[in-house]
Write a protein that holds these residues in place. Sequence first.
Motif, short mmCIF file in Angstrom:
data_model
loop_
_atom_site.label_atom_id
_atom_site.label_comp_id
_atom_site.label_asym_id
_atom_site.label_seq_id
_atom_site.Cartn_x
_atom_site.Cartn_y
_atom_site.Cartn_z
N GLY A 102 31.34 -24.41 -16.11
CA GLY A 102 30.31 -23.51 -16.15
C GLY A 102 28.91 -24.32 -16.31
N PRO A 103 27.91 -23.78 -16.20
CA PRO A 103 26.59 -24.20 -16.50
C PRO A 103 26.38 -24.77 -17.77
CG PRO A 103 26.43 -22.12 -16.63
CD PRO A 103 27.89 -22.16 -16.31
N ALA A 104 25.62 -26.00 -17.88
CA ALA A 104 25.36 -26.52 -19.01
C ALA A 104 24.94 -25.58 -20.02
CB ALA A 104 24.21 -27.74 -18.79
N LEU A 132 29.54 -28.33 -12.28
CA LEU A 132 28.97 -28.89 -10.78
C LEU A 132 27.87 -29.73 -11.07
CD1 LEU A 132 29.60 -29.09 -7.98
CD2 LEU A 132 28.06 -27.26 -7.67
N ALA A 133 26.74 -29.25 -11.97
CA ALA A 133 25.50 -30.06 -12.00
C ALA A 133 25.91 -31.35 -12.88
CB ALA A 133 24.69 -29.23 -12.94
N THR A 146 19.51 -29.95 -10.96
CA THR A 146 20.78 -29.28 -11.75
C THR A 146 20.76 -27.93 -11.78
OG1 THR A 146 19.71 -29.81 -13.92
CG2 THR A 146 20.99 -31.63 -13.09
N ALA A 147 19.56 -27.21 -12.00
CA ALA A 147 19.50 -26.03 -11.96
C ALA A 147 20.05 -25.30 -10.86
CB ALA A 147 18.10 -25.44 -12.36
N TYR A 153 26.93 -22.93 -8.23
CA TYR A 153 28.33 -22.73 -8.78
C TYR A 153 28.57 -21.02 -9.18
CZ TYR A 153 32.15 -22.34 -12.16
OH TYR A 153 33.12 -22.09 -13.06
N ALA A 154 27.49 -20.44 -9.80
CA ALA A 154 27.73 -19.12 -10.06
C ALA A 154 27.89 -18.36 -8.87
CB ALA A 154 26.44 -18.55 -10.78
#
Length: 211
Positions: A102-104, A132-133, A146-147, A153-154
């Motif tokens: 997931g996102p950081a 992914l980031a 990274t954002a 990814y979302a």
Amino acid sequence: MVTPANDGVRPPDPTLPPADGAKRLLDVTLGSALLLLAAPVLLAAALALAVQHGPHQVFDGRTRAGLGGRLFVLRSLRTRRLRLDVVSRLAHVVRGELSLVGPAPLAPDDPRLLDGGPRRWRLELRPGLTGLAQVRARSGMPWDETALLDLHYAQTLARSRTQIQRIRLDLAILAESVHTPVRATLRGTARRAKGGLSDTDHRLPGYSPLE
């Protein structure tokens, strides 16, 4: 029939990933298995840190915003060796505060969580142990992208038509998150075997001085 102007219910957003029980099932089953396998190493590392620095210096705790904006304290072992700090967060995956992918996880005052476009999908997706980031960042990509990778990814989750596709996406990212540091470690070992290290040997694979 009169509809209230503001009934407190948000309309569904088609850009958000759908609620997915299969993803959570993967988190619980694989996360629990990995935590059990890593438990002896984590315990040994925790004991070593307690002896060396004292019992209050074993874990680092930082407040993070999770699913729905709920706050939790993200606890990590105070060591980067073998990436045990990341592995020690598996307990958060099992509890549901993190997902494997997931996102950081962001601090509550991070500007990426403020009002604006990214806010809704970030709060409606569990932050990840890896993502992914995080994986792409190790390849030398500028940090300010990274954002976009988190958003990609979302959006990919949202476009996936089946749960199998979403599980495959997470498994692919997990595989890459393991493969990348292992490959870097093996390359570093090979370099050390050939001779002394220069002051540039710490750079990521694929680094070019022209970039």
